[in-house]
Write a protein that holds these residues in place. Sequence first.
Motif, PDB file in Angstrom:
ATOM      1  N   UNK A 276       0.833  -1.204   0.000  1.00  0.00           N
ATOM      2  CA  UNK A 276       0.000   0.000   0.000  1.00  0.00           C
ATOM      3  C   UNK A 276       0.868   1.254   0.000  1.00  0.00           C
ATOM      4  N   UNK A 277       1.960   1.226   0.765  1.00  0.00           N
ATOM      5  CA  UNK A 277       2.838   2.401   0.791  1.00  0.00           C
ATOM      6  C   UNK A 277       3.512   2.589  -0.563  1.00  0.00           C
ATOM      7  N   UNK A 278       3.978   1.502  -1.163  1.00  0.00           N
ATOM      8  CA  UNK A 278       4.628   1.605  -2.470  1.00  0.00           C
ATOM      9  C   UNK A 278       3.673   2.205  -3.497  1.00  0.00           C
ATOM     10  N   UNK A 279       2.404   1.750  -3.467  1.00  0.00           N
ATOM     11  CA  UNK A 279       1.432   2.206  -4.452  1.00  0.00           C
ATOM     12  C   UNK A 279       1.007   3.651  -4.232  1.00  0.00           C
ATOM     13  N   UNK A 280       0.766   4.029  -2.981  1.00  0.00           N
ATOM     14  CA  UNK A 280       0.221   5.350  -2.670  1.00  0.00           C
ATOM     15  C   UNK A 280       1.255   6.327  -2.117  1.00  0.00           C
ATOM     16  N   UNK A 281       2.214   5.805  -1.370  1.00  0.00           N
ATOM     17  CA  UNK A 281       3.164   6.688  -0.695  1.00  0.00           C
ATOM     18  C   UNK A 281       4.366   7.082  -1.512  1.00  0.00           C
ATOM     19  N   UNK A 282       4.871   6.144  -2.330  1.00  0.00           N
ATOM     20  CA  UNK A 282       6.062   6.467  -3.112  1.00  0.00           C
ATOM     21  C   UNK A 282       5.881   7.693  -4.000  1.00  0.00           C
ATOM     22  N   UNK A 283       4.753   7.813  -4.728  1.00  0.00           N
ATOM     23  CA  UNK A 283       4.578   9.025  -5.547  1.00  0.00           C
ATOM     24  C   UNK A 283       4.572  10.309  -4.728  1.00  0.00           C
ATOM     25  N   UNK A 284       4.010  10.251  -3.518  1.00  0.00           N
ATOM     26  CA  UNK A 284       3.977  11.437  -2.657  1.00  0.00           C
ATOM     27  C   UNK A 284       5.382  11.813  -2.199  1.00  0.00           C
ATOM     28  N   UNK A 285       6.138  10.819  -1.749  1.00  0.00           N
ATOM     29  CA  UNK A 285       7.505  11.066  -1.275  1.00  0.00           C
ATOM     30  C   UNK A 285       8.380  11.583  -2.411  1.00  0.00           C
ATOM     31  N   UNK A 286       8.258  10.979  -3.590  1.00  0.00           N
ATOM     32  CA  UNK A 286       9.080  11.405  -4.725  1.00  0.00           C
ATOM     33  C   UNK A 286       8.751  12.832  -5.151  1.00  0.00           C
ATOM     34  N   UNK A 287       7.480  13.194  -5.086  1.00  0.00           N
ATOM     35  CA  UNK A 287       7.099  14.567  -5.425  1.00  0.00           C
ATOM     36  C   UNK A 287       7.746  15.564  -4.480  1.00  0.00           C
ATOM     37  N   UNK A 288       7.788  15.233  -3.181  1.00  0.00           N
ATOM     38  CA  UNK A 288       8.418  16.126  -2.203  1.00  0.00           C
ATOM     39  C   UNK A 288       9.928  16.195  -2.403  1.00  0.00           C
ATOM     40  N   UNK A 289      10.526  15.082  -2.773  1.00  0.00           N
ATOM     41  CA  UNK A 289      11.977  15.077  -3.023  1.00  0.00           C
ATOM     42  C   UNK A 289      12.294  15.924  -4.255  1.00  0.00           C
ATOM     43  N   UNK A 290      11.419  15.874  -5.268  1.00  0.00           N
ATOM     44  CA  UNK A 290      11.638  16.725  -6.444  1.00  0.00           C
ATOM     45  C   UNK A 290      11.602  18.205  -6.052  1.00  0.00           C
ATOM     46  N   UNK A 291      10.765  18.552  -5.088  1.00  0.00           N
ATOM     47  CA  UNK A 291      10.710  19.941  -4.622  1.00  0.00           C
ATOM     48  C   UNK A 291      12.048  20.346  -4.007  1.00  0.00           C
ATOM     49  N   UNK A 292      12.662  19.428  -3.268  1.00  0.00           N
ATOM     50  CA  UNK A 292      13.989  19.708  -2.695  1.00  0.00           C
ATOM     51  C   UNK A 292      15.030  19.880  -3.798  1.00  0.00           C
ATOM     52  N   UNK A 293      15.015  18.982  -4.793  1.00  0.00           N
ATOM     53  CA  UNK A 293      15.971  19.064  -5.905  1.00  0.00           C
ATOM     54  C   UNK A 293      15.839  20.396  -6.631  1.00  0.00           C
ATOM     55  N   UNK A 294      14.589  20.824  -6.856  1.00  0.00           N
ATOM     56  CA  UNK A 294      14.358  22.095  -7.524  1.00  0.00           C
ATOM     57  C   UNK A 294      14.855  23.251  -6.670  1.00  0.00           C
ATOM     58  N   UNK A 295      14.631  23.175  -5.359  1.00  0.00           N
ATOM     59  CA  UNK A 295      15.096  24.241  -4.460  1.00  0.00           C
ATOM     60  C   UNK A 295      16.613  24.349  -4.485  1.00  0.00           C
ATOM     61  N   UNK A 296      17.303  23.218  -4.539  1.00  0.00           N
ATOM     62  CA  UNK A 296      18.763  23.258  -4.609  1.00  0.00           C
ATOM     63  C   UNK A 296      19.233  23.845  -5.933  1.00  0.00           C
ATOM     64  N   UNK A 297      18.565  23.493  -7.024  1.00  0.00           N
ATOM     65  CA  UNK A 297      18.973  24.032  -8.329  1.00  0.00           C
ATOM     66  C   UNK A 297      18.743  25.535  -8.406  1.00  0.00           C
ATOM     67  N   UNK A 298      17.827  26.053  -7.570  1.00  0.00           N
ATOM     68  CA  UNK A 298      17.563  27.496  -7.534  1.00  0.00           C
ATOM     69  C   UNK A 298      18.499  28.253  -6.596  1.00  0.00           C
ATOM     70  N   UNK A 299      19.371  27.531  -5.893  1.00  0.00           N
ATOM     71  CA  UNK A 299      20.323  28.200  -5.021  1.00  0.00           C
ATOM     72  C   UNK A 299      20.227  27.822  -3.566  1.00  0.00           C
ATOM     73  N   UNK A 300      19.214  27.025  -3.193  1.00  0.00           N
ATOM     74  CA  UNK A 300      19.089  26.613  -1.798  1.00  0.00           C
ATOM     75  C   UNK A 300      19.025  27.806  -0.864  1.00  0.00           C
ATOM     76  N   UNK A 301      19.773  27.777   0.236  1.00  0.00           N
ATOM     77  CA  UNK A 301      19.750  28.898   1.169  1.00  0.00           C
ATOM     78  C   UNK A 301      20.419  30.148   0.629  1.00  0.00           C
ATOM     79  N   UNK A 302      21.146  30.017  -0.494  1.00  0.00           N
ATOM     80  CA  UNK A 302      21.812  31.177  -1.085  1.00  0.00           C
ATOM     81  C   UNK A 302      20.898  31.946  -2.030  1.00  0.00           C
TER      82      UNK A 302
END
Length: 354
Positions: A146-172
């Motif tokens: 159930x987690x793989x089916x429903x949770x993995x897409x949610x977790x991956x979407x949040x991780x993509x948000x982090x990746x995008x934030x880093x590409x934009x400069x992160x805390x800088x």
Amino acid sequence: MAKYGEGDKRWIVSERADGTNVHNWHWVERDCLEWSRSLLSSLLSDLTILDGDGGIFIRTKTLEKLDGEAYVNVRKGKVIPGYELSISLSFEAEVRSDSADAEPLIRLTGSVEVPYLADENAGDDPELRVIVRDDDGPVGRRIKDAFIAKGNPVVLERIRSYVQAMSNGGPAKDELEEKKPPSSSAKPQEKASVAVTANRDSADIAVKKKTKEKEGFKTIKLTERFSCRARDIYEILMDENRWKGFTQSNARISKEVGGQFSLFDGSITGINEELQEGKLIVQKWRFSSWVEGIYSSVRLDFDEPEPGVAIVKLIQTGVPEEDRFGNSTVIENTERGWRELIFHKIRALFGFGI
């Protein structure tokens, strides 16, 4: 990847006494590990994954572990993120009867492991491992599925948000905005109308130029010298087993014209267009993080001006200035990859001149 704080001092500029780095011209390195911990914790904690579907309730709890390094390099206003992280996120799961108010029939805990999240694979989703603790029976497997089916897409979407934030400069990012050149002071009233018109014209030109640059492509040219035969370098670059050896990553390489290749665990893919043994390699070549359908053209010419000396000339045309995430470091990263992760590694492992 070099660890944070170990950069070449010739390229890392010490802070000035007045704290000024004009227009971010100098190379500035910013540690982002604690910032990453805070952001990922806020993105991944307390998420509702399932709320009663099939009698299963799953909710993430806390970011239990974040190991590795994360930093951002900035030069001339360009952001070059770097990170290699492993993540552990805890979750709780309950199985109840059909009644929403019923007491849990069983309550289990588990974790989602992200063993490797790195800037070099920013265009690909990382591997997720779902672990259910203390129950490897049917109920545990049901919760895991159930987690793989429903949770993995949610977790991956949040991780993509982090990746995008880093590409934009992160805390800088905020610092980059603050250090942009200030706009010129207001003109006298009698010149206001002319100034406004001129500014609008300039803005239009700037927008058009910026748009053109974002859609543009560049060429990379490198010349490398090796203490071996030209045939030796050619064979190494066309041998998937030796690729695996000097890159420590998976590789699949066809030795036929029209055949496909995949390098660095699939981060680079392409097609052989022309092959002349010991003399020439021409390939269609792309990173997985590039916009779909875009390929550069790689030409590698091999020459042997004297016995035991090989010269490799690389020309890579059609390299996009930005990837599909808006990261503008494609040219720098591609050139650095050829030098540090391919040519220098070949010299070091095979002894062809270090």
